[in-house]
Design a protein around this motif. Structure first.
Motif, PDB file in Angstrom:
ATOM      1  N   LEU A  77       0.655  -0.831   0.143  1.00  0.00           N
ATOM      2  CA  LEU A  77      -0.132   0.149  -0.619  1.00  0.00           C
ATOM      3  C   LEU A  77       0.596   1.272  -0.064  1.00  0.00           C
ATOM      4  N   GLU A  78       0.931   1.718  -0.490  1.00  0.00           N
ATOM      5  CA  GLU A  78       1.963   2.920  -1.468  1.00  0.00           C
ATOM      6  C   GLU A  78       1.394   4.039   0.033  1.00  0.00           C
ATOM      7  N   PHE A  79       0.068   4.381   0.117  1.00  0.00           N
ATOM      8  CA  PHE A  79      -0.305   5.234   1.581  1.00  0.00           C
ATOM      9  C   PHE A  79       0.498   5.500   2.477  1.00  0.00           C
ATOM     10  N   HIS A  80       0.971   3.423   2.657  1.00  0.00           N
ATOM     11  CA  HIS A  80       1.263   3.157   3.959  1.00  0.00           C
ATOM     12  C   HIS A  80       3.148   3.541   3.901  1.00  0.00           C
ATOM     13  N   GLU A  81       3.177   2.990   2.806  1.00  0.00           N
ATOM     14  CA  GLU A  81       5.386   3.156   2.872  1.00  0.00           C
ATOM     15  C   GLU A  81       5.333   4.171   2.740  1.00  0.00           C
ATOM     16  N   LYS A  82       4.735   5.570   2.069  1.00  0.00           N
ATOM     17  CA  LYS A  82       4.698   6.693   2.029  1.00  0.00           C
ATOM     18  C   LYS A  82       5.395   7.306   3.580  1.00  0.00           C
ATOM     19  N   LEU A  83       3.867   7.210   4.551  1.00  0.00           N
ATOM     20  CA  LEU A  83       3.331   7.253   5.969  1.00  0.00           C
ATOM     21  C   LEU A  83       4.508   7.637   6.531  1.00  0.00           C
ATOM     22  N   LYS A  84       4.906   5.427   6.733  1.00  0.00           N
ATOM     23  CA  LYS A  84       6.033   5.035   7.103  1.00  0.00           C
ATOM     24  C   LYS A  84       7.645   6.079   6.586  1.00  0.00           C
ATOM     25  N   ALA A  85       7.184   5.768   5.594  1.00  0.00           N
ATOM     26  CA  ALA A  85       9.095   6.756   5.502  1.00  0.00           C
ATOM     27  C   ALA A  85       8.563   8.138   6.306  1.00  0.00           C
ATOM     28  N   SER A  86       7.573   8.895   5.900  1.00  0.00           N
ATOM     29  CA  SER A  86       7.871  10.503   7.284  1.00  0.00           C
ATOM     30  C   SER A  86       7.634  10.662   8.261  1.00  0.00           C
ATOM     31  N   VAL A  87       8.056   8.973   9.292  1.00  0.00           N
ATOM     32  CA  VAL A  87       7.631   9.490  10.611  1.00  0.00           C
ATOM     33  C   VAL A  87       9.027   8.071  11.824  1.00  0.00           C
ATOM     34  N   PRO A  88       9.506   9.191  12.350  1.00  0.00           N
ATOM     35  CA  PRO A  88      10.955   8.865  12.274  1.00  0.00           C
ATOM     36  C   PRO A  88      10.461   7.157  13.196  1.00  0.00           C
ATOM     37  N   ALA A  89      11.616   6.014  12.898  1.00  0.00           N
ATOM     38  CA  ALA A  89      11.363   4.539  12.388  1.00  0.00           C
ATOM     39  C   ALA A  89      11.488   4.271  14.655  1.00  0.00           C
ATOM     40  N   GLY A  90      12.096   5.776  15.062  1.00  0.00           N
ATOM     41  CA  GLY A  90      12.289   5.421  16.760  1.00  0.00           C
ATOM     42  C   GLY A  90      11.270   5.790  17.782  1.00  0.00           C
ATOM     43  N   LEU A  91      10.089   6.525  17.279  1.00  0.00           N
ATOM     44  CA  LEU A  91       9.057   7.132  17.537  1.00  0.00           C
ATOM     45  C   LEU A  91       8.359   6.282  18.192  1.00  0.00           C
ATOM     46  N   VAL A  92       7.517   5.426  17.583  1.00  0.00           N
ATOM     47  CA  VAL A  92       6.990   4.524  17.803  1.00  0.00           C
ATOM     48  C   VAL A  92       6.942   3.790  19.254  1.00  0.00           C
ATOM     49  N   ASP A  93       8.770   3.232  19.688  1.00  0.00           N
ATOM     50  CA  ASP A  93       8.793   2.940  20.004  1.00  0.00           C
ATOM     51  C   ASP A  93       8.472   3.693  21.681  1.00  0.00           C
ATOM     52  N   LEU A  94       8.276   5.224  21.643  1.00  0.00           N
ATOM     53  CA  LEU A  94       7.888   5.973  22.807  1.00  0.00           C
ATOM     54  C   LEU A  94       7.301   5.698  23.124  1.00  0.00           C
ATOM     55  N   LEU A  95       6.056   4.750  22.351  1.00  0.00           N
ATOM     56  CA  LEU A  95       4.354   5.069  23.037  1.00  0.00           C
ATOM     57  C   LEU A  95       4.623   3.958  23.689  1.00  0.00           C
ATOM     58  N   SER A  96       5.535   3.016  24.346  1.00  0.00           N
ATOM     59  CA  SER A  96       5.515   1.879  25.193  1.00  0.00           C
ATOM     60  C   SER A  96       5.750   2.277  26.138  1.00  0.00           C
ATOM     61  N   ILE A  97       6.450   3.537  26.703  1.00  0.00           N
ATOM     62  CA  ILE A  97       7.000   4.114  27.935  1.00  0.00           C
ATOM     63  C   ILE A  97       5.601   4.976  28.295  1.00  0.00           C
ATOM     64  N   PRO A  98       5.062   3.863  30.168  1.00  0.00           N
ATOM     65  CA  PRO A  98       3.998   4.205  30.536  1.00  0.00           C
ATOM     66  C   PRO A  98       4.033   5.712  30.323  1.00  0.00           C
ATOM     67  N   GLY A  99       2.938   6.881  30.954  1.00  0.00           N
ATOM     68  CA  GLY A  99       2.651   7.918  30.667  1.00  0.00           C
ATOM     69  C   GLY A  99       2.993   8.535  29.583  1.00  0.00           C
ATOM     70  N   LEU A 100       3.216   7.915  28.528  1.00  0.00           N
ATOM     71  CA  LEU A 100       4.121   8.758  27.171  1.00  0.00           C
ATOM     72  C   LEU A 100       2.675   8.281  26.362  1.00  0.00           C
ATOM     73  N   GLY A 101       1.797   9.559  26.036  1.00  0.00           N
ATOM     74  CA  GLY A 101       0.566   8.736  24.575  1.00  0.00           C
ATOM     75  C   GLY A 101       1.160  10.217  23.373  1.00  0.00           C
ATOM     76  N   THR A 102       0.704  10.196  21.999  1.00  0.00           N
ATOM     77  CA  THR A 102       0.765  11.020  21.035  1.00  0.00           C
ATOM     78  C   THR A 102       1.211  12.024  21.493  1.00  0.00           C
ATOM     79  N   LYS A 103       0.310  12.891  22.422  1.00  0.00           N
ATOM     80  CA  LYS A 103       0.457  14.013  22.402  1.00  0.00           C
ATOM     81  C   LYS A 103       2.247  14.679  22.912  1.00  0.00           C
TER      82      LYS A 103
END
Length: 591
Positions: A77-103
């Motif tokens: 899915l091109e949409f998905h691939e472009k989206l993925k490329a636009s977000v730093p790879a390490g950012l998703v990992d931060l969600l696993s830290i308690p107390g941290l959400g997207t905002k």
DNA sequence: GCCGTTTTCGGCCCGACTGTTTTCAGTCG
């Protein structure tokens, strides 16, 4: 792509959009799209993709239909691939830290350039996070400890570990004067093979002493939340335990809600709506009329609609025209339909179990002698105990050769004849299935045994087809009684070897061989998800503790939980048979 | 992004708790 893979892409899109600060309702649409797919069959999806009727599904619109179709047809899915490329790879990992959400993650990225765990940790250590608007010393400290303990906090736990950690808490709560009812909920109550955290629900009119006790018990390392109606603690093991407190009349509804699973709850709420009712953790209400929202009804307080009463979960199910669904079955895998048709199975219970096969002694890699194991089985009230030490190829486990096995057979014979114990001992072996499917003992040797378990302990990496054929060849051997741990998995540690379960099940049925339900809490193999179908086809099982010390004979109870989860009845479990029947069954197998 | 017998625009689940705020946003389940 199959539905699971497509759903995973949609979920990933939702996460990435959230991190980019997209409209939360848009991200929710992707999440619900993923859930909807999971609930459909592969067939239905293929059919709808082909016919272009995905949009008829409520919750899937033009955009999702187009994306699902593209993924189903091309796997990309091109949409998905472009989206993925636009977000730093390490950012998703931060969600696993308690107390941290997207905002907060976005703020940290925008203002400090912290787009990975490494960078965030450095920023915390430099005190930059505490200085940010909306953050403070406590947030910074919480993030740091979250990073340090990421592994322990994120980990799931074996069911038995969680159960043992939860038992004293449950007992402690039960003993409090202010507590009217208490249960553990969640995956622990559903007896999932692994558990994320502990959930306790208390019915009380006087919450504060209960909360006070909960946060000050031993083994509490940290209190992460503490209010009037809920509290959370982190135990020394890294397990999180949550406490909810509700008024007695609400208990059953919250219990059902917190027990889940999510899929089960979705189906139950759906069913309630079809009957003009609205089910939630707060109660079972007449569905709001078209002019009033539930929120308004809530604000109206005591004058609002009243929940139907339920003293027990059985009452709740009855209100919805269902027979009681045991927690183990609440996985959204057909239990609601079966409960409607009064076709739920009568599940096997711990009390049904009369004996335990597949146990080890000091002869191979066990820690207790034959006599010690027999005494322990007797203390558990077992009518029979099956010994099955390793065979010679398992040299790492001090596997027995022919001479030592013959010695053990004689020893067991003497023990039975001595009538020292009420428990009868069966001579067996856990015989290696060699890489080419041959067995580790000669036919003549195997013929001297009461029963034969065959297991794979080597060449785990064989191709799916080779491994499947290897196991089927062993099953077809005339002296084999049961197949040991089907996949060799070690929960949370090692994936099982790759096999075609359906073909092995069919071969076992065709040859009158049982497949064990290995009850070791780290195995629970074959997986409960396969049992319902397999048993309906006629497969029998034996709930085998695979005990390597006396205390582990108790594992059969964990195995009963997995068997119940697999919809198994007493009749489908060999070890519910009394000794005389068991002897007969084994003798018939040997002809 | 989805949905509609009140809507084609303007809603979309929500209650409890924390931390940083001084009246509330963000997270969690």
């Amino acid at each position: 792509m199959n539905k699971t893979e497509i759903a995973a892409v949609l979920t990933d899109i939702a996460t990435l959009l959230e991190l980019k600060g997209e409209n939360p309702f848009k991200t929710r649409a992707y999440q619900s799209g993923a859930r909807l797919l999971e609930g459909m069959t592969e067939d239905e999806i293929a059919r709808r993709v082909e016919a272009g009727t995905l949009e008829e599904v409520k919750g899937i619109g033009e955009a999702l239909a187009q994306k699902i179709t593209e993924l189903h047809r091309t796997g990309r899915l091109e949409f998905h691939e472009k989206l993925k490329a636009s977000v730093p790879a390490g950012l998703v990992d931060l969600l696993s830290i308690p107390g941290l959400g997207t905002k907060k993650i976005r703020a940290l990225q925008d203002k400090l350039g912290a787009d990975s765990i490494e960078k965030l940790k450095a920023a915390c250590e430099a005190g930059q996070v505490a200085a940010l608007e909306g953050f403070g010393d406590k947030s910074q400290e919480k993030i740091l400890s979250g990073i340090r303990n990421r592994e322990a906090y994120g980990r799931r736990h074996l069911w038995l570990e969680a159960q043992e950690a939860g038992a004293p808490i449950l007992a402690g709560l039960r003993a409090l004067a202010a507590v009217q009812q208490v249960e553990s909920c969640g995956s622990l109550r559903r007896r999932m093979e692994t558990v994320g955290d502990l959930d306790f629900l208390v019915a009380t009119t006087e919450p504060s002493p209960v909360v006070e006790w909960f946060v000050s018990q031993p083994h509490v390392k940290e209190v992460t939340a503490r209010g009037d109606l809920k509290a959370s603690v982190r135990l020394e093991s890294g397990l999180q335990a949550d406490l909810r407190l509700v008024p007695p009349e609400q208990f059953v509804f919250t219990l059902h809600h917190l027990t889940g699973s999510k899929d089960h709850n979705v189906q139950m709420r759906q069913r309630a709506l079809e009957r003009g009712l609205s089910l939630s953790e707060w109660g079972l209400f007449p569905a709001e009329d078209k002019h009033g929202s539930t929120a308004e009804a809530k604000k109206a307080g005591a004058t609002g609609p009243k929940s139907l009463a339920a003293k027990t979960e059985a009452d709740l199910f009855r209100h919805l025209g269902l027979e009681f669904i045991p927690p183990e079955l609440r996985e959204g895998r057909g239990e609601v339909e079966a409960a409607e048709q009064r076709k739920l199975p009568e599940l096997v219970t711990e009390a049904d179990i009369r004996g335990v096969f597949h146990n080890h002694t000091t002869a191979s890699d066990g820690h207790n002698t034959l006599e010690e194991m027999t005494a322990a089985a007797e203390a558990l009230g077992m009518e029979y105990l099956g010994i099955a030490d390793h065979s010679k190829s398992s040299f790492q486990a001090r596997g027995l050769d022919e001479a030592r096995l013959e010695q053990q057979i004689a020893e067991i014979k003497r023990l039975n004849e001595s009538k020292k114990f009420k428990t009868w001992v069966f001579s067996g072996t856990e015989c290696d299935i060699l890489p080419d499917g041959r067995l580790d003992f000669s036919d003549a040797m195997l013929a001297q045994l009461d029963y034969v378990v065959v297991s794979v302990h080597s060449s785990f990496r064989q191709e799916r087809e080779v491994m499947t054929q290897r196991i089927i060849k062993a099953i077809e051997h005339p002296h084999v009684t049961m197949l040991g741990h089907l996949t060799g998995r070690l929960l949370l540690e090692r994936e099982g070897y790759d096999v075609e379960v359906d073909r092995i099940v069919d071969a076992a049925i065709a040859n009158g061989v049982a497949i064990e339900l290995n009850a070791s809490p780290m195995r629970l193999d074959m997986d409960w998800r396969h049992w319902r179908k397999a048993a309906e086809k006629g497969l029998l099982t034996s709930i085998n503790p695979d005990a390597h010390r006396t205390a582990q004979l108790d594992y059969y109870k964990t195995g009963v939980g997995a068997a119940r989860k697999g919809w198994l009845t007493k009749e489908q479990v060999l070890t519910t048979r009394p000794l005389a029947d068991m002897k007969k069954w084994l003798a018939a197998r040997r002809k």
